[in-house]
Design an enzyme around this catalytic site. Structure first.
Site, mmCIF file in Angstrom:
data_model
loop_
_atom_site.group_PDB
_atom_site.id
_atom_site.type_symbol
_atom_site.label_atom_id
_atom_site.label_comp_id
_atom_site.label_asym_id
_atom_site.label_seq_id
_atom_site.Cartn_x
_atom_site.Cartn_y
_atom_site.Cartn_z
ATOM 1 N N GLY A 147 0.808 -1.208 0.000
ATOM 2 C CA GLY A 147 0.000 0.000 0.000
ATOM 3 C C GLY A 147 0.836 1.250 0.000
ATOM 4 O O GLY A 147 2.070 1.212 0.096
ATOM 5 N N ASN A 148 0.175 2.384 -0.081
ATOM 6 C CA ASN A 148 0.882 3.665 -0.134
ATOM 7 C C ASN A 148 1.563 4.018 1.178
ATOM 8 O O ASN A 148 2.587 4.697 1.179
ATOM 9 C CB ASN A 148 -0.092 4.774 -0.523
ATOM 10 N N VAL A 168 2.039 -4.563 4.022
ATOM 11 C CA VAL A 168 1.485 -5.436 5.063
ATOM 12 C C VAL A 168 1.784 -6.882 4.698
ATOM 13 O O VAL A 168 1.505 -7.324 3.577
ATOM 14 C CB VAL A 168 -0.037 -5.234 5.213
ATOM 15 N N GLY A 215 -7.805 -0.281 -8.470
ATOM 16 C CA GLY A 215 -6.764 -0.748 -7.564
ATOM 17 C C GLY A 215 -6.992 -2.199 -7.174
ATOM 18 O O GLY A 215 -8.134 -2.618 -6.929
ATOM 19 N N ASP A 271 -6.283 -3.523 -4.470
ATOM 20 C CA ASP A 271 -6.790 -3.584 -3.098
ATOM 21 C C ASP A 271 -8.304 -3.455 -3.080
ATOM 22 O O ASP A 271 -9.000 -4.148 -2.320
ATOM 23 C CB ASP A 271 -6.141 -2.510 -2.226
ATOM 24 N N ASP A 314 -13.104 1.499 3.335
ATOM 25 C CA ASP A 314 -11.717 1.203 3.686
ATOM 26 C C ASP A 314 -11.039 2.465 4.207
ATOM 27 O O ASP A 314 -10.839 3.436 3.472
ATOM 28 C CB ASP A 314 -10.985 0.671 2.451
ATOM 29 N N THR A 373 -4.908 4.999 3.478
ATOM 30 C CA THR A 373 -4.297 6.248 3.016
ATOM 31 C C THR A 373 -5.345 7.086 2.296
ATOM 32 O O THR A 373 -5.392 8.313 2.427
ATOM 33 C CB THR A 373 -3.119 5.957 2.085
ATOM 34 N N THR A 395 -6.297 23.867 20.475
ATOM 35 C CA THR A 395 -5.989 23.555 19.084
ATOM 36 C C THR A 395 -6.120 22.070 18.780
ATOM 37 O O THR A 395 -6.701 21.671 17.759
ATOM 38 C CB THR A 395 -4.567 24.029 18.734
#
Length: 255
Positions: free
Chosen positions: A8-9, A13, A107, A109, A129, A132, A184
């Site tokens: 993945g990006n 995994v 993709g 994925d 999902d 990323t 913040t």
């Protein structure tokens, strides 16, 4: 024992599957500048630290959305393991009867998520999902991929916000106690976390209207559990390793 690799990006995994479960899930940060030896050393450490014999790996299956890492991972596999890797690509996806416009564009994925979900539930599904990218993959009751919606992932949005504003730091992705932030960090957590809950709910609602079916809503991805308390009313199940399940299911289908 089967090794399933999802390139993945954010992370590569590595899941070791045995009898439908994953005794071990390991992650190495995706970095196209790393040489194969660096990934190899880390993966060897995982096997050694968990007292798992490398020669017990019987099959290797790979999904990748980072083409620049493919050759690196293949070099690691050839160095460590005897089996030849099975790699999901457009040609394989074209054999799956998904009825999508361009099987070479989607993709692997997302295709794995779709097939993994339909194999598991045999009904219409929406797979959300939390990776990323935040993706919504719609699958019909006949197992066809109807389409996908893609938004920036939660971490991606947080990094974009902090890197483009002088006074906003990177923050832990936690659910704040109140919607109205008093500092913040609370303000950013509220806007990002609660804002994404609203996005997910809206997308699911509108997708269901377009599908004209009653789909099962499945969450997956590394950040899915963070959102569980806020999405209980719309998410039916969280399947953290759905992509890996789908990779194995596709391999079984086309082999």
């Amino acid at each position: 024992m089967n090794l399933v690799i999802d390139i993945g990006n954010s992370d590569v995994v590595f899941g070791l599957e045995e009898k439908g479960t994953y005794p071990f899930i390991w992650r190495i940060q995706s970095d196209v500048n790393k040489i194969a030896a660096e990934y190899e050393i880390k993966l060897r450490q995982f096997f050694l630290e968990n007292d798992v014999r490398i020669d017990l790996v019987e099959t290797i299956s790979i999904s990748s959305v980072v083409p620049d890492l493919n050759e690196t991972v293949l070099q690691v596999c050839s160095k460590l393991f005897a089996p030849k890797p099975f790699i999901i690509n457009g040609e394989i996806i074209a054999k799956m009867d998904f009825e999508i416009d361009n099987p070479y564009e989607i993709g692997t994925d997302l295709a794995s998520n779709a097939y993994g979900a339909f194999t598991k539930y045999s009904q219409a599904c929406i797979v959300v999902d939390f990776g990323t990218a935040l993706t919504f993959t719609s699958i019909s009751g006949k197992g066809k991929i109807l389409g996908v919606a893609i938004a920036p992932g939660v971490k991606t949005a947080m990094k974009a916000l902090s890197s483009n504003t002088a006074k906003l730091p990177e923050i832990p992705l936690e659910i704040p106690k109140k919607l109205i932030g008093r500092n913040t960090i609370e303000a950013m957590q509220s806007g990002i976390m609660q804002g994404y809950v609203g996005l997910v709910k809206y997308m699911i609602e509108k997708t269901e209207e377009e599908m004209n079916e009653t789909p099962k809503i499945i969450a997956t991805g590394g950040l899915s559990f963070i959102f569980k308390p806020l999405l209980l009313e719309v998410i039916d199940e969280i399947v953290p390793h759905l992509t890996l399940d789908g990779v194995l299911a596709i391999r079984s289908k086309v082999s």
